[in-house]
Design a protein around this motif. Structure first.
Motif, PDB file in Angstrom:
ATOM      1  N   PHE A  16       0.849  -1.190   0.000  1.00  0.00           N
ATOM      2  CA  PHE A  16       0.000   0.000   0.000  1.00  0.00           C
ATOM      3  C   PHE A  16       0.882   1.235   0.000  1.00  0.00           C
ATOM      4  O   PHE A  16       1.710   1.429   0.896  1.00  0.00           O
ATOM      5  N   ASP A  17       0.709   2.076  -0.989  1.00  0.00           N
ATOM      6  CA  ASP A  17       1.474   3.310  -1.141  1.00  0.00           C
ATOM      7  C   ASP A  17       0.596   4.480  -0.690  1.00  0.00           C
ATOM      8  O   ASP A  17      -0.302   4.901  -1.407  1.00  0.00           O
ATOM      9  N   GLU A  18       0.858   4.991   0.516  1.00  0.00           N
ATOM     10  CA  GLU A  18       0.033   6.070   1.051  1.00  0.00           C
ATOM     11  C   GLU A  18       0.065   7.308   0.163  1.00  0.00           C
ATOM     12  O   GLU A  18      -0.966   7.957  -0.063  1.00  0.00           O
ATOM     13  N   ASP A  19       1.251   7.638  -0.330  1.00  0.00           N
ATOM     14  CA  ASP A  19       1.375   8.825  -1.176  1.00  0.00           C
ATOM     15  C   ASP A  19       0.570   8.669  -2.459  1.00  0.00           C
ATOM     16  O   ASP A  19      -0.150   9.590  -2.874  1.00  0.00           O
ATOM     17  N   ALA A  20       0.661   7.498  -3.079  1.00  0.00           N
ATOM     18  CA  ALA A  20      -0.057   7.275  -4.340  1.00  0.00           C
ATOM     19  C   ALA A  20      -1.558   7.303  -4.116  1.00  0.00           C
ATOM     20  O   ALA A  20      -2.312   7.807  -4.958  1.00  0.00           O
ATOM     21  N   PHE A  21      -2.011   6.770  -2.974  1.00  0.00           N
ATOM     22  CA  PHE A  21      -3.434   6.756  -2.670  1.00  0.00           C
ATOM     23  C   PHE A  21      -4.000   8.167  -2.652  1.00  0.00           C
ATOM     24  O   PHE A  21      -5.076   8.431  -3.206  1.00  0.00           O
ATOM     25  N   LEU A  22      -3.292   9.097  -2.028  1.00  0.00           N
ATOM     26  CA  LEU A  22      -3.748  10.476  -1.967  1.00  0.00           C
ATOM     27  C   LEU A  22      -3.482  11.230  -3.263  1.00  0.00           C
ATOM     28  O   LEU A  22      -4.295  12.061  -3.694  1.00  0.00           O
ATOM     29  N   ASN A  23      -2.334  10.941  -3.893  1.00  0.00           N
ATOM     30  CA  ASN A  23      -1.986  11.638  -5.132  1.00  0.00           C
ATOM     31  C   ASN A  23      -3.023  11.439  -6.223  1.00  0.00           C
ATOM     32  O   ASN A  23      -3.260  12.333  -7.043  1.00  0.00           O
ATOM     33  N   LYS A  24      -3.679  10.259  -6.231  1.00  0.00           N
ATOM     34  CA  LYS A  24      -4.663   9.957  -7.274  1.00  0.00           C
ATOM     35  C   LYS A  24      -5.835  10.925  -7.259  1.00  0.00           C
ATOM     36  O   LYS A  24      -6.517  11.099  -8.271  1.00  0.00           O
ATOM     37  N   VAL A  25      -6.090  11.558  -6.114  1.00  0.00           N
ATOM     38  CA  VAL A  25      -7.203  12.507  -6.025  1.00  0.00           C
ATOM     39  C   VAL A  25      -6.697  13.923  -5.775  1.00  0.00           C
ATOM     40  O   VAL A  25      -7.421  14.788  -5.270  1.00  0.00           O
ATOM     41  N   GLY A  26      -5.441  14.178  -6.113  1.00  0.00           N
ATOM     42  CA  GLY A  26      -4.896  15.522  -6.036  1.00  0.00           C
ATOM     43  C   GLY A  26      -4.519  15.980  -4.642  1.00  0.00           C
ATOM     44  O   GLY A  26      -4.412  17.188  -4.393  1.00  0.00           O
ATOM     45  N   LEU A  27      -4.267  15.049  -3.717  1.00  0.00           N
ATOM     46  CA  LEU A  27      -3.890  15.395  -2.343  1.00  0.00           C
ATOM     47  C   LEU A  27      -2.503  14.845  -2.035  1.00  0.00           C
ATOM     48  O   LEU A  27      -1.961  14.015  -2.775  1.00  0.00           O
ATOM     49  N   SER A  28      -1.938  15.287  -0.908  1.00  0.00           N
ATOM     50  CA  SER A  28      -0.583  14.849  -0.592  1.00  0.00           C
ATOM     51  C   SER A  28      -0.342  14.587   0.887  1.00  0.00           C
ATOM     52  O   SER A  28       0.583  13.849   1.233  1.00  0.00           O
ATOM     53  N   VAL A  29      -1.145  15.169   1.785  1.00  0.00           N
ATOM     54  CA  VAL A  29      -0.885  15.061   3.223  1.00  0.00           C
ATOM     55  C   VAL A  29      -2.081  14.418   3.928  1.00  0.00           C
ATOM     56  O   VAL A  29      -3.205  14.927   3.825  1.00  0.00           O
ATOM     57  N   PRO A  30      -1.891  13.296   4.647  1.00  0.00           N
ATOM     58  CA  PRO A  30      -2.999  12.694   5.393  1.00  0.00           C
ATOM     59  C   PRO A  30      -3.566  13.686   6.412  1.00  0.00           C
ATOM     60  O   PRO A  30      -2.811  14.367   7.109  1.00  0.00           O
ATOM     61  N   ALA A  31      -4.893  13.761   6.507  1.00  0.00           N
ATOM     62  CA  ALA A  31      -5.541  14.765   7.354  1.00  0.00           C
ATOM     63  C   ALA A  31      -6.184  14.178   8.601  1.00  0.00           C
ATOM     64  O   ALA A  31      -6.795  14.910   9.382  1.00  0.00           O
ATOM     65  N   GLY A  32      -6.062  12.861   8.797  1.00  0.00           N
ATOM     66  CA  GLY A  32      -6.682  12.231   9.954  1.00  0.00           C
ATOM     67  C   GLY A  32      -5.834  12.335  11.205  1.00  0.00           C
ATOM     68  O   GLY A  32      -4.961  13.195  11.316  1.00  0.00           O
TER      69      GLY A  32
END
Length: 467
Positions: free
Chosen positions: A279-295
């Motif tokens: 699981f690539d956390e960066d790629a997961f967010l990058n796919k929707v135009g985001l970069s920093v986890p907000a939780g």
């Protein structure tokens, strides 16, 4: 489970499913063209049409099928219980979300469009393609292939197709109570979840619960001119947004008293399984135009989306939002908020705590009104479930990669209803991809998901029949 080379009956069914694919897709497109939007009364006849279409399809396959009335949209119930063995009940829903905003669709939402994908796959674009018409048809078409190839199913099968899942399933509980003896089976099969990644199937072992609420704050008796009353009059939008902004701290922790009651840390068995998943956390967010986890700080992205509770503002309403500008202080302002719940969190207690939180912060001249739109507990499937092992082996063989045990960030309240009212555990297997744009414009289902989903259910039915 044996390989298909040593199982001629199974090999025959898989070959039949492949030969049926063109006709199966035609049926898929027919169902997608039915505008079965359950939340809008204007589409009540379309929901009935979808139920009748599905019933007719099941009858042609030899099922004893019927449309069952409820206080809202009808249910479809079907049975083929002539074989002996493990009795499965398949659940799906034929209703779909509204299509708004229609301007963001690239084509007619109810006219399926085939769009070539960069990876060589094909996207089937239409409302309901993924949630849940494509998913439920993978199971129905698997049953069709079994019957056409071998004359019968390998085990007893019942089917329940709901028409109000997207509207809160208000009539499902009473319906299950009324049909308890008819629908009771050994296990519930549900196809309304995601794959692990594009090439890895998954069984979902946990789904978050949901408490969907709306709060409306009212101040003045009417809308006010901001030049005449601005500064002196209380502004409900200001009050509401201030309260909402203070629901979470800078570390992502929700600040409602008692909110984390019932939230437990993940068992080691689950954390070890997730640690082995690519699981690539960066790629997961990058796919929707985001970069920093907000939780919550200190929690992985997988924990944030699967195993931790959340509070999200889904909509803000108030004041003038039309073209141009209007200097108005609104008399009312409202917000729609969803709490995703985990562990033993009680949605009723969450609602009460949220209401108390808001009321304690209301300034003078303001009142608040609260509405609950949805309420369900989290779902946790025991790893001791005897049907998980055979299903994992079947999925792994079809996709030629080790199937995953995953979590799910969404909510499927019906799972708890089956457990509470009928005492039945569930097996959650879905073939949707994360980029299917469920509930959004240009929803799609991949052709590979549809084809391999059918073949997967064929193998799972065989595996459960011989376990």
């Amino acid at each position: 489970m044996t390989d298909t080379t040593n199982n001629p009956a199974l090999e025959k069914v898989l070959a039949r499913a492949d030969a049926n694919l063109e006709g199966s897709l035609d049926r898929f497109y027919e169902l997608l063209r039915i505008k079965s939007i359950s939340t809008d009364p204007a589409y009540r006849d379309d929901c009935r049409k979808a139920a009748e279409w599905l019933t007719a399809q099941l009858e042609t396959m030899g099922f004893e099928a019927s449309v069952r009335p409820t206080g809202g949209q009808p249910m479809v119930v079907a049975h083929d219980t002539s074989p002996e063995g493990t009795h499965v009940l398949f659940y799906g829903h034929y209703d779909v979300q509204p299509v708004d905003p229609i301007s963001e669709w690239n084509s007619d939402p109810f006219e399926p469009k085939l769009v070539p994908a960069e990876n060589g796959d094909t996207h089937i674009v239409a409302r309901g393609a993924s949630d849940d018409k494509g998913q439920l048809l993978t199971f129905i078409e698997a049953c069709r292939a079994w019957k056409e190839a071998n004359g019968s199913l390998p085990l007893p099968v019942s089917i329940l197709l709901e028409g109000e899942e997207e509207a809160g399933s208000r009539n499902l509980g009473p319906f299950l109570d009324a049909t308890e003896h008819e629908l009771k089976a050994d296990v519930v099969l549900v196809c309304d979840t995601d794959m692990w990644d594009e090439n890895t199937p998954a069984i979902t072992s946990m789904m978050r619960g949901l408490c969907g609420v709306e709060v409306e704050i009212e101040a003045a008796s009417r809308d006010l001119h901001s030049g005449v009353y601005g500064g002196a009059a209380r502004n409900p939008l200001q009050v509401l947004t201030t309260i909402l902004a203070e629901l979470r701290d800078a570390n992502g922790r929700i600040l409602i008293d008692g909110f984390y009651d019932g939230v437990k840390e993940l068992p080691t068995q689950i954390t070890d399984l997730w640690a082995r998943l690519p699981f690539d956390e960066d790629a997961f967010l990058n796919k929707v135009g985001l970069s920093v986890p907000a939780g919550e700080k200190g929690r992985s992205v997988l924990e944030q989306i699967w195993a931790r509770p959340t509070m999200e503002i889904n909509g803000l309403i108030g004041g003038y939002t039309g073209e141009g500008f209007k200097t108005v202080i609104p008399a009312k302002a409202s917000a729609k908020i969803s709490f995703r719940l985990v562990g033993d969190q009680d949605p009723a207690r969450i609602f009460d705590a949220f209401q108390s939180h808001v009321e304690a912060r209301l300034p003078a001249d303001c009142t608040a009104k609260f509405t609950v739109h949805s309420s369900s507990r989290a779902t946790n499937v025991s790893m001791d479930n005897p049907y998980i092992g055979p299903a994992l082996k079947a999925l792994s063989e079809e996709w030629r990669t080790e199937a995953a045990i995953a979590g799910g960030g969404g909510s499927i309240p019906v799972i708890n209803e089956f457990k509470k009212r009928l005492g039945m555990d569930a097996l959650l297997v879905g073939f949707a991809r994360f980029d299917n744009r469920v509930h959004s414009p240009n929803e799609k289902y991949d052709l590979s998901s549809y084809k391999l989903g059918i073949r997967s259910w064929i193998r799972i039915l065989s595996a459960l029949a011989t376990r």
